[in-house]
Scaffold this motif. Structure first.
Motif, PDB file in Angstrom:
ATOM      1  N   ASN A   5      50.039  48.475  54.985  1.00 31.04           N
ATOM      2  CA  ASN A   5      50.835  47.253  54.981  1.00 31.04           C
ATOM      3  C   ASN A   5      51.989  47.450  53.999  1.00 31.04           C
ATOM      4  OD1 ASN A   5      51.832  44.598  54.367  1.00 31.04           O
ATOM      5  ND2 ASN A   5      49.929  43.749  55.195  1.00 31.04           N
ATOM      6  N   PRO A   6      53.231  47.204  54.415  1.00 34.52           N
ATOM      7  CA  PRO A   6      54.359  47.478  53.515  1.00 34.52           C
ATOM      8  C   PRO A   6      54.434  46.551  52.305  1.00 34.52           C
ATOM      9  CG  PRO A   6      55.118  46.396  55.516  1.00 34.52           C
ATOM     10  CD  PRO A   6      53.683  46.736  55.740  1.00 34.52           C
ATOM     11  N   THR A   7      53.766  45.414  52.356  1.00 35.41           N
ATOM     12  CA  THR A   7      53.835  44.458  51.245  1.00 35.41           C
ATOM     13  C   THR A   7      52.822  44.825  50.168  1.00 35.41           C
ATOM     14  OG1 THR A   7      54.453  42.701  52.781  1.00 35.41           O
ATOM     15  CG2 THR A   7      53.690  42.033  50.594  1.00 35.41           C
ATOM     16  N   PRO A   8      53.250  45.105  48.955  1.00 33.56           N
ATOM     17  CA  PRO A   8      52.301  45.483  47.898  1.00 33.56           C
ATOM     18  C   PRO A   8      51.468  44.292  47.432  1.00 33.56           C
ATOM     19  CG  PRO A   8      54.522  45.345  47.015  1.00 33.56           C
ATOM     20  CD  PRO A   8      54.648  45.141  48.491  1.00 33.56           C
ATOM     21  N   ILE A   9      50.289  44.610  46.922  1.00 30.60           N
ATOM     22  CA  ILE A   9      49.382  43.592  46.377  1.00 30.60           C
ATOM     23  C   ILE A   9      49.642  43.491  44.881  1.00 30.60           C
ATOM     24  CG2 ILE A   9      46.952  43.072  45.944  1.00 30.60           C
ATOM     25  CD1 ILE A   9      46.386  44.632  48.558  1.00 30.60           C
ATOM     26  N   PRO A  10      49.782  42.282  44.341  1.00 30.65           N
ATOM     27  CA  PRO A  10      50.049  42.140  42.909  1.00 30.65           C
ATOM     28  C   PRO A  10      49.001  42.854  42.056  1.00 30.65           C
ATOM     29  CG  PRO A  10      50.279  40.028  44.032  1.00 30.65           C
ATOM     30  CD  PRO A  10      49.695  40.983  45.029  1.00 30.65           C
ATOM     31  N   ALA A  11      49.448  43.539  41.035  1.00 32.07           N
ATOM     32  CA  ALA A  11      48.530  44.271  40.162  1.00 32.07           C
ATOM     33  C   ALA A  11      47.509  43.343  39.513  1.00 32.07           C
ATOM     34  CB  ALA A  11      49.323  45.011  39.089  1.00 32.07           C
ATOM     35  N   THR A  12      47.898  42.087  39.301  1.00 31.68           N
ATOM     36  CA  THR A  12      46.991  41.122  38.662  1.00 31.68           C
ATOM     37  C   THR A  12      45.800  40.784  39.551  1.00 31.68           C
ATOM     38  OG1 THR A  12      48.412  39.352  39.513  1.00 31.68           O
ATOM     39  CG2 THR A  12      48.800  40.097  37.247  1.00 31.68           C
ATOM     40  N   ALA A  13      45.898  41.101  40.840  1.00 33.42           N
ATOM     41  CA  ALA A  13      44.803  40.795  41.759  1.00 33.42           C
ATOM     42  C   ALA A  13      43.751  41.896  41.785  1.00 33.42           C
ATOM     43  CB  ALA A  13      45.347  40.577  43.166  1.00 33.42           C
ATOM     44  N   MET A  14      44.034  43.015  41.131  1.00 38.34           N
ATOM     45  CA  MET A  14      43.127  44.159  41.172  1.00 38.34           C
ATOM     46  C   MET A  14      42.138  44.120  40.005  1.00 38.34           C
ATOM     47  SD  MET A  14      44.321  45.426  43.889  1.00 38.34           S
ATOM     48  CE  MET A  14      43.297  46.896  43.958  1.00 38.34           C
ATOM     49  N   GLU A  38      40.026  45.147  36.771  1.00 45.54           N
ATOM     50  CA  GLU A  38      40.433  45.909  35.583  1.00 45.54           C
ATOM     51  C   GLU A  38      39.919  47.342  35.630  1.00 45.54           C
ATOM     52  OE1 GLU A  38      39.872  45.616  30.734  1.00 45.54           O
ATOM     53  OE2 GLU A  38      39.552  43.844  31.977  1.00 45.54           O
ATOM     54  N   ALA A  39      38.749  47.531  36.252  1.00 41.27           N
ATOM     55  CA  ALA A  39      38.126  48.861  36.276  1.00 41.27           C
ATOM     56  C   ALA A  39      38.961  49.900  37.012  1.00 41.27           C
ATOM     57  CB  ALA A  39      36.744  48.774  36.925  1.00 41.27           C
ATOM     58  N   ILE A  40      39.834  49.463  37.932  1.00 37.79           N
ATOM     59  CA  ILE A  40      40.607  50.436  38.695  1.00 37.79           C
ATOM     60  C   ILE A  40      42.120  50.252  38.466  1.00 37.79           C
ATOM     61  CG2 ILE A  40      38.835  50.824  40.425  1.00 37.79           C
ATOM     62  CD1 ILE A  40      41.696  48.658  41.378  1.00 37.79           C
ATOM     63  N   ARG A  56      28.795  51.279  39.552  1.00 40.54           N
ATOM     64  CA  ARG A  56      29.952  50.708  38.870  1.00 40.54           C
ATOM     65  C   ARG A  56      31.125  50.615  39.838  1.00 40.54           C
ATOM     66  NH1 ARG A  56      26.712  49.216  36.039  1.00 40.54           N
ATOM     67  NH2 ARG A  56      26.150  49.831  33.916  1.00 40.54           N
ATOM     68  N   THR A  57      31.901  49.556  39.714  1.00 38.75           N
ATOM     69  CA  THR A  57      33.106  49.405  40.525  1.00 38.75           C
ATOM     70  C   THR A  57      34.027  50.600  40.281  1.00 38.75           C
ATOM     71  OG1 THR A  57      32.957  46.994  40.487  1.00 38.75           O
ATOM     72  CG2 THR A  57      35.122  47.948  40.943  1.00 38.75           C
ATOM     73  N   GLN A  58      34.486  51.241  41.352  1.00 35.53           N
ATOM     74  CA  GLN A  58      35.266  52.466  41.202  1.00 35.53           C
ATOM     75  C   GLN A  58      36.103  52.695  42.460  1.00 35.53           C
ATOM     76  OE1 GLN A  58      31.594  54.830  40.885  1.00 35.53           O
ATOM     77  NE2 GLN A  58      32.142  55.862  42.765  1.00 35.53           N
ATOM     78  N   THR A  59      37.025  53.641  42.361  1.00 36.57           N
ATOM     79  CA  THR A  59      37.782  54.040  43.540  1.00 36.57           C
ATOM     80  C   THR A  59      37.005  55.108  44.300  1.00 36.57           C
ATOM     81  OG1 THR A  59      38.984  55.703  42.258  1.00 36.57           O
ATOM     82  CG2 THR A  59      40.010  53.515  42.470  1.00 36.57           C
ATOM     83  N   GLY A  60      37.409  55.319  45.541  1.00 36.02           N
ATOM     84  CA  GLY A  60      36.753  56.327  46.363  1.00 36.02           C
ATOM     85  C   GLY A  60      36.648  55.841  47.792  1.00 36.02           C
TER      86      GLY A  60
END
Length: 359
Positions: free
Chosen positions: A191-200, A202-204, A246-250
Motif C-alpha cells: 500500500n503506498p500510504t505509510p502507517i504512522p510510526a506512532t501506531a507501531m 515499541e518493540a519493533i 515476544r512481539t517481534q518482526t519476522g
C-alpha cells in the motif's frame, strides 16, 4: 444455459479488479472461511489424506493429559455444578473425546458439564457429533454464547489460522502488504500510504529496512472477548500453537497442501494458510482483562510436566505390542527437533488458580 458459479480464485480476482488490492487478512479470510468455498468449509484437512496432522491425532496421550489439566482446574474452582468447557476449532473431536474420557472419571464433572464447540466446517461438525454425542455438545458461532458458570477454553492449532496483516518497513516507514494481480497472476505489493510510526509497537520501532511485522488483529479480538468472559465468570484459557514468546518482526505466513509447503497465493480454498502466534500480544490482552498469565511453556515442557513419560510407560506396559508406536508418538510430541519446541502452550486464568504444567 446457466453460467457455472465462479470459483473462489475467480471471486478473489474479481474483487481485486473491482475494488483494488486487498489486505492479507481479507485474503486469508476468503481463502479459509468463505461461506461456501473456503478451505474450512469444503476441505477435510486432517490426517494422512488431508494436508496436516495435529497432536491429538498423533496420540491419545495428548488429549488425556489435557483432560487431567482441565479436571484439575475444575477441582481448584470448587468442582462447580455448572460450568462450560469450550474448544475452539475441535477438528474431528479427537482431543475432546480423549480429554473427556479422563475428566469424566471425576465425581460430578460430567453432571456439571456444558460442552460447547466453535467450528465452521460442516464435515468436521459431523465427525465431532459422532464422537461426542454422548456429552450433548452444542455448537456456537459467537463467543458470547458460552453458557453459565466458570468457562474453561481449550484450543490446539486455532489461533495460527486466524487472519493476519503484514506490515513492511521501507525507507519512508511502514506499509501494509497487499494482494493484487499482475498479468493475470496474484502477487504481493505494498500500500503506498505509510502507517504512522506512532501506531507501531515499541518493540519493533527500530526494525531494520525490509523487516516484516505481522499483526494478529483477529487473534486479539478473540482473546479479548474470551478473557472478558473468563474474568467475569471465572475459569481459564489454554492455547497450544506454534508462535513466539515476544512481539517481534519476522515473516511466518505459510501455506500447506498435502503435507508440503505451498504458495499461499496459488490455490485459494485448497491450501491451509497460517502464521505464527504472537503470544506476548495475547498475554497483554488477557492481563488487561484481569487474568493471570502463566510463563509460556514449550509443548515438550508442558507435556512432560503433565506426566507424558509416565503415561507412555503405562500404555506400553498395558499394550506391549504397541510399545514402539507409543514411544514414537511420545517422541514426536516432546522432542525439540519435532513438535516439542516449535509449539508453545499459553494459559491465562482467574487469579488464585494454579494451572498445572507451568513453571
Amino acid at each position: 444455459m446457466t453460467e457455472p458459479a465462479p470459483t473462489l480464485p475467480e471471486l478473489i480476482d474479481m474483487q481485486i479488479r473491482t475494488s483494488g488490492p486487498m489486505s492479507i487478512a481479507s485474503y486469508m479470510g476468503l481463502c479459509l472461511t468463505h461461506p461456501s468455498k473456503g478451505y474450512y468449509k469444503v476441505a477435510d484437512p486432517l490426517g494422512a489424506a488431508g494436508d496436516f496432522v495435529t497432536a491429538p491425532e498423533i496420540s491419545q496421550m495428548f488429549g488425556e493429559l489435557i483432560g487431567f489439566f482441565v479436571v484439575t482446574l475444575w477441582q481448584q474452582m470448587g468442582s462447580p455444578k455448572d460450568f462450560t468447557l469450550l474448544e475452539l476449532g475441535p477438528g474431528r473431536g479427537t482431543l475432546l473425546a480423549d480429554l473427556l474420557r479422563v475428566a469424566c472419571r471425576a465425581d460430578g464433572f460430567r453432571d456439571g458439564l456444558d460442552l460447547r464447540l466453535f467450528e465452521t466446517s460442516p464435515s468436521l461438525i459431523a465427525e465431532q457429533n459422532a464422537r461426542l454425542e454422548a456429552y450433548e455438545p452444542k455448537w456456537i458461532d459467537a463467543f458470547e454464547k458460552v453458557g453459565r458458570g466458570p468457562l474453561i477454553v481449550i484450543s490446539n492449532e486455532f489461533f495460527d489460522a486466524l487472519p493476519i496483516r503484514q506490515l513492511v518497513r521501507t525507507d519512508d516507514g511502514w506499509h501494509e502488504r497487499m494482494v493484487g494481480t499482475n498479468n493475470g497472476n496474484r502477487v504481493f505489493g505494498l500500500n503506498p500510504t505509510p502507517i504512522p510510526a506512532t501506531a507501531m509497537p515499541e518493540a519493533i520501532a527500530n526494525a531494520a529496512p525490509n523487516s516484516v511485522f505481522e499483526v494478529g488483529l483477529a487473534s486479539g479480538e478473540v482473546m479479548k472477548r474470551l478473557a472478558s468472559t473468563v474474568s467475569t465468570q471465572g475459569g481459564a484459557i489454554l492455547a497450544i500453537d506454534y508462535g513466539y514468546a515476544r512481539t517481534q518482526t519476522g515473516e511466518t505466513l505459510q501455506g500447506v497442501r498435502k503435507h508440503k509447503f505451498a504458495d499461499v497465493l496459488e490455490a485459494p480454498g485448497e491450501t491451509d494458510i497460517s502464521a505464527h502466534v504472537d503470544f506476548e500480544a495475547l498475554g497483554n490482552l488477557a492481563t488487561s482483562a484481569g487474568l493471570a498469565v502463566q510463563p509460556l511453556a514449550t509443548q515438550g515442557e508442558f507435556l512432560r510436566r503433565m506426566g507424558m513419560d509416565q503415561r507412555a510407560k503405562a500404555l506400553s506396559a498395558a499394550n506391549p505390542g504397541s510399545a514402539a508406536d507409543v514411544t514414537a508418538a511420545k517422541n514426536r510430541l516432546l522432542d525439540a527437533d519435532q513438535m516439542g519446541e516449535l509449539f508453545k502452550v499459553f494459559c491465562a486464568s482467574s487469579p488464585g488458580l494454579d494451572p498445572p504444567g507451568f513453571a
